[in-house]
Design a protein around this motif. Structure first.
Motif, PDB file in Angstrom:
ATOM      1  N   ASN A   1      49.676 105.219 104.997  1.00 57.91           N
ATOM      2  CA  ASN A   1      50.273 106.625 104.165  1.00 57.91           C
ATOM      3  C   ASN A   1      49.341 106.451 102.352  1.00 57.91           C
ATOM      4  N   LEU A   2      49.264 105.414 102.259  1.00 59.29           N
ATOM      5  CA  LEU A   2      48.529 105.925 100.557  1.00 59.29           C
ATOM      6  C   LEU A   2      47.178 105.899 100.631  1.00 59.29           C
ATOM      7  N   GLY A   3      46.305 105.704 101.803  1.00 60.75           N
ATOM      8  CA  GLY A   3      44.876 106.041 102.414  1.00 60.75           C
ATOM      9  C   GLY A   3      44.884 107.489 102.406  1.00 60.75           C
ATOM     10  N   ARG A   4      46.012 107.974 102.470  1.00 60.81           N
ATOM     11  CA  ARG A   4      46.012 109.966 102.891  1.00 60.81           C
ATOM     12  C   ARG A   4      45.984 109.997 101.274  1.00 60.81           C
ATOM     13  N   MET A   5      46.412 110.003 100.584  1.00 57.37           N
ATOM     14  CA  MET A   5      47.075 110.609  98.860  1.00 57.37           C
ATOM     15  C   MET A   5      46.244 110.056  97.919  1.00 57.37           C
ATOM     16  N   GLN A   6      44.919 109.796  98.058  1.00 53.10           N
ATOM     17  CA  GLN A   6      44.365 108.618  97.213  1.00 53.10           C
ATOM     18  C   GLN A   6      44.951 109.846  95.354  1.00 53.10           C
ATOM     19  N   ASP A   7      44.103 111.018  95.345  1.00 43.74           N
ATOM     20  CA  ASP A   7      44.468 111.133  94.626  1.00 43.74           C
ATOM     21  C   ASP A   7      45.239 112.649  94.075  1.00 43.74           C
ATOM     22  N   ARG A   8      46.394 112.123  94.888  1.00 54.52           N
ATOM     23  CA  ARG A   8      48.058 112.049  94.311  1.00 54.52           C
ATOM     24  C   ARG A   8      48.213 111.990  93.003  1.00 54.52           C
ATOM     25  N   PRO A   9      49.006 112.861  92.542  1.00 55.50           N
ATOM     26  CA  PRO A   9      49.664 111.979  90.912  1.00 55.50           C
ATOM     27  C   PRO A   9      50.985 110.761  91.277  1.00 55.50           C
ATOM     28  N   GLY A  10      51.067 110.495  91.624  1.00 51.52           N
ATOM     29  CA  GLY A  10      52.561 109.407  91.364  1.00 51.52           C
ATOM     30  C   GLY A  10      53.425 109.793  91.040  1.00 51.52           C
ATOM     31  N   GLY A  11      53.839 111.344  90.556  1.00 52.43           N
ATOM     32  CA  GLY A  11      54.808 111.633  90.269  1.00 52.43           C
ATOM     33  C   GLY A  11      55.255 112.176  90.837  1.00 52.43           C
ATOM     34  N   ARG A  12      54.553 113.032  92.418  1.00 54.65           N
ATOM     35  CA  ARG A  12      53.959 113.669  93.206  1.00 54.65           C
ATOM     36  C   ARG A  12      54.398 113.388  94.731  1.00 54.65           C
ATOM     37  N   MET A  13      55.126 111.870  95.022  1.00 53.84           N
ATOM     38  CA  MET A  13      55.154 111.149  95.865  1.00 53.84           C
ATOM     39  C   MET A  13      56.895 110.496  95.561  1.00 53.84           C
ATOM     40  N   SER A  14      56.920 110.515  97.649  1.00 52.58           N
ATOM     41  CA  SER A  14      58.666 110.556  98.023  1.00 52.58           C
ATOM     42  C   SER A  14      58.763 108.853  97.161  1.00 52.58           C
ATOM     43  N   GLY A  15      60.444 108.332  97.120  1.00 48.65           N
ATOM     44  CA  GLY A  15      60.333 107.480  97.031  1.00 48.65           C
ATOM     45  C   GLY A  15      60.281 106.599  97.632  1.00 48.65           C
ATOM     46  N   GLY A  16      59.497 106.330  99.069  1.00 52.24           N
ATOM     47  CA  GLY A  16      59.294 105.397  99.801  1.00 52.24           C
ATOM     48  C   GLY A  16      57.822 104.842  99.166  1.00 52.24           C
ATOM     49  N   GLU A  17      57.029 106.072  99.232  1.00 47.93           N
ATOM     50  CA  GLU A  17      55.828 106.355  99.214  1.00 47.93           C
ATOM     51  C   GLU A  17      55.213 105.460  97.637  1.00 47.93           C
ATOM     52  N   GLN A  18      56.106 105.825  97.143  1.00 51.43           N
ATOM     53  CA  GLN A  18      55.859 105.075  95.524  1.00 51.43           C
ATOM     54  C   GLN A  18      55.964 103.662  95.775  1.00 51.43           C
ATOM     55  N   GLN A  19      57.411 102.910  96.530  1.00 56.81           N
ATOM     56  CA  GLN A  19      57.666 101.764  96.723  1.00 56.81           C
ATOM     57  C   GLN A  19      56.929 101.173  97.005  1.00 56.81           C
ATOM     58  N   MET A  20      56.381 101.647  98.196  1.00 57.43           N
ATOM     59  CA  MET A  20      54.713 101.041  98.272  1.00 57.43           C
ATOM     60  C   MET A  20      53.719 100.809  97.380  1.00 57.43           C
TER      61      MET A  20
END
Lengths: 234, 621
Positions: free
Chosen positions: A123-142
């Motif tokens: 999932n992280l590889g698909r959102m490399q330039d996304r600010p951390g604040g705009r990620m879901s809880g699971g993505e943030q945990q990863m």
């Protein structure tokens, strides 16, 4: 690998940890089990140096004393810490978050790169330039785990990695922990969820009111219904 | 239309200078959480150093523009090294101390730098002799506009761009942004905070020094630069959002343009206008234009406010003895001692009133002098316009201050932390500006004279007894508040707002009541002071006066109720002692402050209590 002996910790005057002792072995996953407020997070924070261990506590990592050192020194010694509240940098992009965690490679370990991490956390590889604040809880945990891995730790402390995540994500998390173990990392995680712990852990330590109440292997714990009922059931 | 354009450009050029200073301040605050009072001093040093260095370069190689640029850069680097030296020798030791202690320490540095500058460069304003290329004008829309101001106007956006690159394209910059949000996490990831902090001080101080060096050609190096710019820089940082560089840029533009147009349209209230803009922005956006709520730095050390306890009997008896001793001075000491004692009584009440808000209230007021001054002016204006006698004036003083306390307090209690402190500063500056600029009513800088006590109290001994009765009486009353149910509620609201609300306490109202009581008490102190001096001046409301109050409370220890009393006596004693003995009293005072902060991070009374409790074995485990 990590040996904690007689760890005491205080918040102001409140005595939180009472002579906690535990041992994490190389290549193993050790789980700290216990209810909310039992002292699991404080144990982890004391190991990484965010809470100062009291005089007389000993925390050795590969035989080197860590108690009393600064967090950054402990982290550089090869102890990675993933906090409970995730604490990702919300203004920074995924790549920038990873950059903050970056430390020099360590002898005998293949250094972590964003590419290798994206293989474990696609999932992280698909959102490399996304600010951390705009990620879901699971993505943030990863992301928090990936960020800590960028420091090439040899042991990683995971504080309640499954907390507040959807069941599907919890499954992914369990897979990720298995992959880290396969990479040769030692893992210490804290959990309230025994089922999750049973899936990933080799050994367990049960903490209650800031003291160790039981320790042993996971199969041994399965045979102790009384222990489970006394310390783990809600 | 031309006029609008010219004023706009003027605003742009002063926005640039303001941005340089404010961006450095905001970066330092963002990462280290230190409100660096000395930042204005670094700006001042930048100007003085540039004055020396640029002239040296010119003497050596002709008055070429590139030598000016080189001189400015060298000056900025020297300033940045001074900043790093301050960080490494002083601040590094107190990062874990309470916020206000750090502030206090940096204010000590302000005083030291002021006297050092005075000693090195002398008291005269130092203008840079300007070669023709620095003096030229450019024709814009039919008006002449200084070419150098145009260059300045461009420098701001250029520096913003460079900072953006630094923060997004370098590892140092990314670490700074990460640490601004959560420095503890950055440390847990293996980053050495000390290096990061030193780096941030290098950058921030360089920006301040650059700002000072760059305004030198259009102004001059002078000793008032430090405090005048720091108040404005605080405003910009708060309006922009603490820790946000783009926010600082926007806010610099806003503030500078408000000033540029305000000075033409409403020349009498420009100062008020700036702070009104700030108050308005904070009402709508409590964390500034681009700021975010501060992630509370929990788990830092698990600091818990200790429980306040009534004084043990021995302390109470010591207090009574001290009071008796003070009351008996007319029989054995000279007139000067009586004057000092009246001031002491006034400052004890002033400090105790601030403590009610800071300690039990958890509301750190940065502008407490406003209420002291309002009390003094309340009495003086009552005399001037209503011919009120002293008795009525001393009633008027707390009423007047308390009234403003309610009005300002309504806004203040909605905020918390540094933003709250800054809003109280803004209100204080509004009051100061009104006293300073509204000459018709307040007499402006000349103040109001002839505020003398009634006939029965003109005798110095009688006035001392009156002061002691009023000030010490009011101080004891404040103590009663702390140990009353109201005080318990106030402390509950400070320690856990949510839980206090959950058991039915109206926390905002509790704080407002405390704010008002504190304001009224400070007003009474101001009133007593006014009649003691026979006059009132805007300096009663100035920033240094507010800092005096903070120093007294912090010196004594904010965590005890006796602290502010001890602190007021120690501070005033120090002040009088130093004032009489040395020409460089500011530096001596500053150095004392720095040493005291390093030696007693809990304040004098806090230190004494910790000792006392350890002796009694109260220290758990």
């Amino acid at each position: 690998m990590l040996t904690v002996t007689g760890l005491n910790a205080f918040y102001g005057r409140a005595h939180i940890l009472h002579d906690v002792s535990l041992e994490a072995r190389a290549g193993e996953v050790l789980v700290l089990l216990g209810r909310n407020g039992a002292g699991k997070s404080t144990t982890m924070k004391s190991i990484i140096g965010l809470v100062r261990p009291a005089q007389g506590s000993s925390i050795t990592f590969d035989g080197v004393e860590m108690a009393g050192r600064q967090p950054h020194e402990i982290a550089r010694a090869g102890l990675g810490y993933v906090p409970e509240e995730r604490r990702i940098f919300t203004d920074l992009t995924v790549m920038e978050n990873l950059a903050v965690g970056r430390q020099p490679p360590r002898d005998g370990l293949a250094p972590w790169t964003p590419e290798r991490l994206f293989a474990i956390f696609p999932n992280l590889g698909r959102m490399q330039d996304r600010p951390g604040g705009r990620m879901s809880g699971g993505e943030q945990q990863m992301l928090t785990i990936a960020r800590t891995l960028m420091g090439n730790p040899r042991l990683i402390l995971l504080d309640e990695p499954s907390e507040g995540l959807a069941p599907v994500i919890v499954e992914q998390m369990a897979d990720a922990i298995a992959k880290l173990k396969a990479e040769g990392l030692a893992v210490v995680l804290s959990e309230q969820n025994l089922h999750f712990a049973a899936r990933v852990a080799d050994a367990a330590v049960i903490i209650e009111k800031g003291a160790v109440r039981w320790q042993g292997t996971l199969p041994a714990l399965e045979n102790e219904p009384e222990v489970k009922a006394q310390y783990l059931s809600v | 239309m031309d006029f609008v354009l010219i004023q706009f450009l003027t605003g742009l050029s002063s926005a640039s200078a303001l941005f340089l200073i404010a961006s450095g301040l905001t970066v330092i605050f963002g990462v280290t959480r230190i409100v660096n009072f000395a930042h204005g001093s670094f700006y001042m040093l930048g100007a003085y150093l540039a004055w020396t260095i640029v002239r040296a370069f010119w003497d050596w190689g002709g008055r070429e523009p590139y030598l000016f640029v080189a001189g400015v850069i060298v000056a900025a680097i020297v300033v940045s090294l001074i900043g790093v030296a301050m960080e490494m020798t002083l601040l590094r030791r107190i990062y874990r101390a309470p916020e206000l202690f750090q502030l206090l320490a940096t204010f000590g540095v302000v005083l030291i730098i002021q006297d050092a500058t005075l000693a090195i460069w002398g008291p005269e304003d130092l203008p840079l002799p300007r070669p023709p290329w620095l003096r030229g004008f450019i024709e814009i829309a039919g008006s002449r506009f200084p070419r150098y101001d145009l260059i300045l106007a461009v420098i701001g956006p250029v520096v913003l761009g460079l900072l953006w690159l630094l923060f997004h394209r370098t590892r140092f910059g990314v670490l700074v942004r990460a640490a601004t949000q959560d420095r503890e996490m950055v440390a847990a990831l293996g980053v050495d905070q000390r290096k990061l902090f030193s780096g941030v001080f290098f950058l921030g101080s360089a920006l301040a020094g650059l700002g000072g060096a760059l305004v030198l050609p259009s102004q001059s190096a002078n000793l008032q630069m430090d405090l005048s710019i720091i108040a404005e820089a605080f405003v910009v940082v708060v309006v922009g959002g603490m820790g946000s560089v783009p926010g600082a840029f926007l806010a610099s533009l806003l503030i500078a343009e408000v000033q540029a147009f305000g000075i033409v349209l409403l020349p009498k209230i420009t100062l008020v206008l700036v702070f009104l803009v700030m108050a308005a922005v904070l009402m709508v956006r409590p964390y500034g234009l681009l700021g975010k709520p501060q992630a509370h730095a929990r788990a830092q050390s698990g600091m818990v406010e200790p429980v306040l306890r009534p004084a043990p009997p021995i302390l109470a008896w010591a207090g009574i003895a001290a009071l008796a001793l003070a009351a008996s001075t007319p029989f054995w000491a000279g007139a000067y001692a009586l004057t000092v004692l009246v001031e002491l009584a006034v400052f004890v009440l002033f400090a105790a009133s601030l403590h009610l808000m800071m300690g039990p209230g958890g509301v750190v007021s940065f502008g407490h002098a406003a209420y002291f001054g309002l009390g003094a002016y309340g009495a003086a204006l009552g005399l001037r316009y209503l011919a009120l006698p002293m008795e009525a004036g001393l009633v008027m003083a707390p009423l007047f201050a308390g009234l403003f306390g309610v009005v300002f307090g309504v806004f203040v209690v909605r905020l918390s932390g540094v933003y709250l402190a800054m809003l109280t500063l803004a209100f204080a500056q509004i009051v100061w500006a009104a006293a300073f600029q509204w000459v018709d009513i307040t007499g402006g800088d000349n103040g109001i004279l002839g505020v003398w006590p009634s006939a029965w109290a003109t005798n110095k001994s009688v006035y001392l007894w009156l002061s002691l009765a009023l000030c010490i009486g009011a101080t004891m009353l404040l103590r009663r508040f702390v140990f009353s149910p109201f005080g318990y509620g106030l402390r509950a609201a400070r320690d856990s707002e949510l839980r206090a609300e959950a058991i039915g306490l109206d926390t905002a109202r509790l704080r407002l009541v405390a704010f008002t009581i504190a304001a009224a008490a400070a007003g009474l102190a101001g009133g007593v002071y006014a009649y003691a001096k026979g006059s009132v001046f805007p300096t009663y409301i100035s920033i240094p006066k507010s800092v005096d109050a903070l120093l007294m409370v912090l010196l004594g220890g904010v965590q005890t109720v006796t602290g502010p009393i001890v602190g007021a006596i120690a501070y005033h004693g120090l002040f009088v002692g130093i004032l009489q003995t040395t020409q460089y009293w500011r530096a001596a005072l500053g150095l004392s402050i720095v040493l005291l902060v390093l030696a007693f991070p809990l304040g004098i009374a806090g230190f004494a209590r910790a000792r006392w409790e350890r002796a009694k074995g109260l220290e758990a485990a």
